[in-house]
Each structure stands twice: as C-alpha cells, then as structure tokens.
Design a protein around this motif. Structure first.
Motif, mmCIF file in Angstrom:
data_model
loop_
_atom_site.group_PDB
_atom_site.id
_atom_site.type_symbol
_atom_site.label_atom_id
_atom_site.label_comp_id
_atom_site.label_asym_id
_atom_site.label_seq_id
_atom_site.Cartn_x
_atom_site.Cartn_y
_atom_site.Cartn_z
ATOM 1 N N ILE A 1 -1.391 16.450 7.708
ATOM 2 C CA ILE A 1 -2.032 15.302 7.918
ATOM 3 C C ILE A 1 -1.425 13.969 7.129
ATOM 4 N N ASP A 2 -1.180 13.188 7.892
ATOM 5 C CA ASP A 2 -0.500 11.742 7.868
ATOM 6 C C ASP A 2 -1.544 10.518 7.696
ATOM 7 N N SER A 3 -2.493 10.407 8.514
ATOM 8 C CA SER A 3 -3.337 9.553 8.772
ATOM 9 C C SER A 3 -4.714 9.977 8.872
ATOM 10 N N TRP A 4 -5.528 9.021 8.557
ATOM 11 C CA TRP A 4 -7.200 9.254 8.890
ATOM 12 C C TRP A 4 -7.212 9.454 10.432
ATOM 13 N N GLY A 5 -6.438 8.771 11.097
ATOM 14 C CA GLY A 5 -6.624 9.045 12.638
ATOM 15 C C GLY A 5 -6.377 10.416 12.973
ATOM 16 N N LYS B 1 -9.625 1.550 9.769
ATOM 17 C CA LYS B 1 -8.182 1.180 9.051
ATOM 18 C C LYS B 1 -7.313 1.776 10.129
ATOM 19 N N ALA B 2 -7.354 3.093 10.349
ATOM 20 C CA ALA B 2 -6.272 3.662 11.264
ATOM 21 C C ALA B 2 -6.378 3.309 12.588
ATOM 22 N N MET B 3 -7.468 2.830 13.034
ATOM 23 C CA MET B 3 -7.591 2.278 14.582
ATOM 24 C C MET B 3 -7.339 0.907 14.673
ATOM 25 N N PHE C 1 -5.233 25.130 0.579
ATOM 26 C CA PHE C 1 -5.919 23.675 1.065
ATOM 27 C C PHE C 1 -5.033 22.661 0.240
ATOM 28 N N ALA C 2 -5.086 21.585 0.957
ATOM 29 C CA ALA C 2 -4.363 20.521 0.256
ATOM 30 C C ALA C 2 -5.085 19.351 0.317
ATOM 31 N N TRP C 3 -4.877 18.222 -0.707
ATOM 32 C CA TRP C 3 -5.310 16.962 -0.686
ATOM 33 C C TRP C 3 -4.426 15.921 0.050
ATOM 34 N N ALA C 4 -4.992 15.389 1.193
ATOM 35 C CA ALA C 4 -3.977 14.528 1.845
ATOM 36 C C ALA C 4 -3.657 13.282 1.318
ATOM 37 N N THR C 5 -2.789 12.452 1.446
ATOM 38 C CA THR C 5 -2.446 11.438 0.751
ATOM 39 C C THR C 5 -2.056 10.374 2.301
#
Length: 341
Positions: free
Chosen positions: A144-148, A178-180, A239-243
């Motif tokens: 995961i790199d973006s909320w999009g 923000k992503a959009m 599981f990981a927490w995205a940045t």
C-alpha cells in the motif's frame, strides 16, 4: 433482655440494608467503544471500582447506537458519561444533551496537551486520546503506497471500508479525496466509492468486526484507527501499518457528560482517574489508546505503535468536527443512495 436484643438486631439489619443501598446507589454508567474491553477492565474499570467503592456499568456499541440511546433518554439519562468522537460530541452538544465540563474538578486537566483541553471550543468535551488513521494491510499479499490503492484493481474483492456513519468514515473520505485530487467535493468521492461498491467486501461499523474479517483473511486491507492496531499486531498474521504518500488522517476521542444525569461528581472522579498519568500510561503500554496526557512516557517500541508525542499529533490530517457535523446528513443521504443502494 429479649426485647433489647431484638431491637439491636433490627438496628443492625437496618444499618446493613442502608449500607447496601448506598453501595448500590453509587453506580456509574458509562458508554464506550466496544474494542479492548478486557484491557480497559484491567487497567481502568476494576481499579477505579476498588478505589471509589462503586460499580461501573459499561455499555458498548457503535457511534450511531450510543448517540441514539443518549438522545432517546434525554429526559431521564441512563448514561452518565460517554467517550465519543469530537464530531459526535459536537452533535450532542448542539442538541443540548451534554453538560459543560468544569475543568476545575479535574486535577489532571493541566497535564493534557492544549488541543485536548477543549477540542470543540464549546467547553463540552475533554480529549483523552489521539489517534492516527491509516490502512492496515497484509504485507505478504499486497503493498500500500496511497489511499487510492483501496479502490484499485489489485484489492478488488479484498478490501473493507468504514461506514460513513462511523468515526472512520469521514476521515476515509478526506484521505481518498486527497488521493483523487478532490479536497473539497467529498460528494464526488462518495460517488466514486459507489462505482466500486461491488468490489468492497463490507462497509464495517465496528473495528472488532474488521479484526474478525481480516483474521479470517476475507479482507486484506482496510482503513482503521491506530487505537485498534493492537488487535491486528497480536493476531499472528503479517499485518502492517501503511504510510501512504498523502499522510495519515487523525482525530481525537473525547469524554462527555450527559446533561442532568444526577451523577456528576462520580463521573468527574472517573474522568479524572482516566486522565491520570498512571492510567494513561497503563493503557498506552497495552497499545489500546494513545495518551492525551503529555506527562506519559513510554518506550520507543511502544511509541512506534501509538499516536504519541506532539510531533506526530501535529502531522495528522484532521477534519474539523464542525465540517463533519454540517455535512454528515447530506453525506449519509448520498451514501445510502449511491453506495448502499
């Protein structure tokens, strides 16, 4: 002699009944989120009961259910004190359902970060925890790199989003916006979610529901508040927490007191205990809540799993509670028409 003994026995019985009645009357009913109740019981509820010689009755549920109960019982409150989001606190205050917070009755008030002392600027709430919101995901299955990415093809059929009526709903709208490139028209964001609704496993209302779905591997990515991170971290799955590149969303949960509940002094005692350095440290070390008490000190390892410290708090993307309250009705109407259908 028999008469005297009888009178003494009656007197003792009456005294015992009076003591029992007093203990029974000293009951605090609180409304809280449903997650981490075992940890709260150990760190907060049971120690407070022992300290005050009272009973704490705990009611849980999602935001909509708990707010509805407070409103339905406004004339004769059944909830003395609640912990909710800043926007829900503002909404209840605007309906004249809350009592002002007298900070002079909270000995730990001055230990709070300034932004937690009166989050909505109306004197009706006090912050007890900050939280970041990001995306929890299976690091062995996706990146995961973006909320999009939540609406991308790679996650279709494997992602969950929060319901618009929950605490995480508006924050997810903001970050997807923000992503959009839609930083003002969240109606367009809702429409886009609607276009992808068949790719969403569920629109969850409780973080506990999401934990179950992700442990069962029905969902591999979803937005979530950092306060629930411990449930994922200890699950035994990667599981990981995205940045994400857009950053993290964030907010604050607050304590409120219902208007004319008749149990204000005990409620203040409980709130003050919860805000104490001792209790806030315990709860932080359990990875349940991030402290609003600025005196709390935790290890670097624990801090990495919390929304901890002024630098982190100041970096969060926070949507003003007033913006959520003003637009929530329109968002829900559009959500029901275009997303839930």
């Amino acid at each position: 002699m028999k008469s005297t003994l009888s009178l003494l026995a009656l007197g003792c019985a009456a005294s015992a009944l009076a003591t029992a009645a007093t203990a029974q009357d000293k009951t605090l009913t609180i409304s809280v989120y449903s997650f981490a109740q075992d940890e709260y019981t150990e760190a907060l509820y049971e120690p407070f009961e022992e300290m005050c010689g009272c009973d704490v009755v705990v009611e849980t549920g999602n935001s909509v259910e708990r707010m509805a109960k407070i409103e339905a019982n406004a004339a004769d409150p059944v909830i003395d004190m609640a912990v909710i989001s800043t926007q829900d606190a503002l909404s209840l205050a605007e309906k004249d359902l809350l009592a002002p917070i007298d900070s002079s009755k909270l000995s730990n008030f001055d230990k709070l970060y300034d932004s937690a002392k009166d989050p909505n600027g109306d004197g009706m709430a006090v912050g007890y925890t900050y939280y970041a919101s990001s995306i929890v995901y299976r690091s062995d299955l996706v990146e995961i790199d973006s909320w999009g990415d939540l609406l991308g093809d790679e996650l279709a059929g494997q992602v969950a989003l929060p319901n618009i009526t929950g605490t995480q709903g508006p924050l997810t709208l903001m970050m997807l916006g923000k992503a959009m490139g839609e930083t003002e028209d969240y109606g367009q964001v809702i429409s886009t979610i609607g276009e992808h609704s068949d790719d969403i496993v569920t629109f969850y209302s409780r973080s506990s529901e999401l934990v179950q779905l992700m442990n069962q591997q029905e969902v591999i990515a979803a937005p979530v508040g950092k306060f629930a991170w411990g449930s994922f971290k200890d699950a035994g799955l990667p599981f990981a927490w995205a940045t994400p590149e857009e950053g993290q969303a964030g907010g604050m949960n607050v304590m409120v007191m219902t208007k004319d509940n008749g149990n204000e002094e005990l409620a203040y005692e409980f709130m003050d205990y919860w805000l104490s350095t001792e209790v806030q440290t315990k709860i932080a070390e359990m990875l349940v809540d991030s402290p609003a008490n600025k005196e709390v000190e935790v290890s670097e390892e624990i801090a990495d799993n919390l929304t901890y410290g002024a630098d982190v708090i100041n970096s969060l993307n926070i949507m003003p509670a007033s913006e959520i309250v003003e637009n929530r009705e329109a968002w829900v109407e559009q959500w029901n028409a275009e997303v839930i259908r």
